[in-house]
Every structure is written in structure tokens, then in C-alpha cells.
Design an enzyme around this catalytic site. Structure first.
Site, PDB file in Angstrom:
ATOM      1  N   ASN A 123       0.827  -1.218   0.000  1.00  0.00           N
ATOM      2  CA  ASN A 123       0.000   0.000   0.000  1.00  0.00           C
ATOM      3  C   ASN A 123       0.861   1.269   0.000  1.00  0.00           C
ATOM      4  OD1 ASN A 123      -2.536   1.600   2.074  1.00  0.00           O
ATOM      5  ND2 ASN A 123      -2.496   1.409  -0.125  1.00  0.00           N
ATOM      6  N   ASP A 156       5.231  -5.310  -9.634  1.00  0.00           N
ATOM      7  CA  ASP A 156       5.597  -4.576  -8.423  1.00  0.00           C
ATOM      8  C   ASP A 156       6.838  -3.738  -8.732  1.00  0.00           C
ATOM      9  OD1 ASP A 156       6.338  -3.660  -5.970  1.00  0.00           O
ATOM     10  OD2 ASP A 156       6.023  -5.575  -4.948  1.00  0.00           O
TER      11      ASP A 156
HETATM   12  P1  4NP Z   1       3.324  -2.217  -3.429  1.00  0.00           P
HETATM   13  O1  4NP Z   1       4.922  -2.404  -3.456  1.00  0.00           O
HETATM   14  O2  4NP Z   1       2.762  -3.572  -3.042  1.00  0.00           O
HETATM   15  O3  4NP Z   1       2.990  -1.847  -4.818  1.00  0.00           O
HETATM   16  O4  4NP Z   1       3.048  -1.144  -2.410  1.00  0.00           O
HETATM   17  C1  4NP Z   1       5.644  -2.863  -2.341  1.00  0.00           C
HETATM   18  C2  4NP Z   1       5.971  -1.987  -1.347  1.00  0.00           C
HETATM   19  C3  4NP Z   1       6.709  -2.426  -0.249  1.00  0.00           C
HETATM   20  C4  4NP Z   1       7.095  -3.754  -0.180  1.00  0.00           C
HETATM   21  C5  4NP Z   1       6.732  -4.640  -1.182  1.00  0.00           C
HETATM   22  C6  4NP Z   1       6.013  -4.184  -2.264  1.00  0.00           C
HETATM   23  N1  4NP Z   1       7.864  -4.206   0.920  1.00  0.00           N
HETATM   24  O5  4NP Z   1       8.283  -5.364   0.917  1.00  0.00           O
HETATM   25  O6  4NP Z   1       8.062  -3.432   1.879  1.00  0.00           O
END
Ligand code: 4NP
Length: 144
Positions: free
Chosen positions: A6, A117
Site C-alpha cells: 500500500n 511490483d
Molecule cells: P506495493 O509495493 O505492493 O505496490 O506497495 C511494495 C511496497 C513495499 C514492499 C513490497 C512491495 N515491501 O516489501 O516493503
């Protein structure tokens, strides 16, 4: 709008869809399946790409997806298949699982396409994600 942290994808999806709908009639929110970034601002790279496109997402704060979201929302858009599994693992009743959809199904129905991602990549990944979400949200907004 749901992703893992998020902070990258779902805050963009929230900001983009909000920019296309009547916010007095449609409530748009986002959440992550993970708890690491609860209370945090979106990733600066997401804030920048949104700003470049005329959208301010800097006031959003991270929250974790919860079972009650199945009751509170009519539709739950997930960014990828991993989010889909994590969200459905929390689903209180099989009928409510029908609310969950991959957001890129709006553009490529039944092709099972993930929003990549961008967290560990460079800023160009964020431009790419913005464009995908912008097109998907056009489709969503048209139906609302
Ligand atoms: P999102 O990306 O799912 O698009 O917000 C990520 C943000 C942080 C992390 C992984 C994916 N993390 O591992 O902290």
C-alpha cells in the site's frame, strides 16, 4: 485497490480512480495485504509520478486490508495474483469472494495479467505502472 505494501501501486490506483469519478457518489480507498507500511505516506516515486500527471497522492496513508473490507466495499481490485490469494484467504464467505478482481482484467479480460511490483526497480517502472492503472481506471470509471 489492494497491493502488498500500500505504498506503490494501490495508492496510485486510488488517486487515479478518484481523479476520474464523482467522489460524492463513489468512495475509493486502498490497502495493503502486508502491515509494514501502515500509517506511512506512499513511496516518493509513486508520489512523483502521480504529481507529474496532475494527481496528489501525498496525503494518503498506508493501511492494512481487513476482512471487514469485504462488507464495506462493492468491488475489490487487486494488483496481482499474489494479492488475490492473500485477499481471498481472508474472505469471510465464498459469495463475497466474487467482489475480488485483478485490475488488469479490465484491459485484458481472463488473461491473468499482473501489475508488476515496481518497488525494487527504478523510476521507469512507476511510469509504466501509472499508464497501466490509468487505462484500467478509465474502464472502471466508464462503468460507474
Ligand atoms: P506495493 O509495493 O505492493 O505496490 O506497495 C511494495 C511496497 C513495499 C514492499 C513490497 C512491495 N515491501 O516489501 O516493503
Amino acid at each position: 485497490m489492494v497491493c502488498l505494501g500500500n505504498i506503490c501501486r494501490s495508492p496510485l490506483a486510488e488517486g487515479i480512480l478518484k481523479s476520474k469519478v464523482d467522489n460524492s457518489k463513489v468512495f475509493v480507498d486502498s490497502a495493503g495485504t502486508g502491515s509494514w507500511h501502515v500509517g506511512e505516506q506512499p513511496d516518493p516515486r509513486s508520489v512523483d509520478v502521480a504529481r507529474k500527471n496532475g494527481i496528489d497522492i501525498s496525503t494518503q496513508r498506508g493501511r492494512q486490508f481487513s476482512r471487514t473490507d469485504f462488507h464495506d466495499f462493492d468491488k475489490i481490485y487487486v494488483m496481482d495474483n499474489s494479492n488475490m490469494k492473500d485477499v481471498l484467504d481472508l474472505c469471510p464467505h465464498p459469495d463475497l469472494g466474487k467482489k475480488v478482481q485483478l485490475i488488469l482484467d479490465e484491459l485484458f479480460p481472463n488473461d491473468n495479467v499482473d501489475v508488476p511490483d515496481p518497488y525494487y526497480g527504478g523510476s521507469s517502472g512507476f511510469d509504466n505502472v501509472f499508464d497501466m492503472l490509468d487505462q484500467a481506471c478509465d474502464e472502471i470509471a466508464e462503468k460507474l
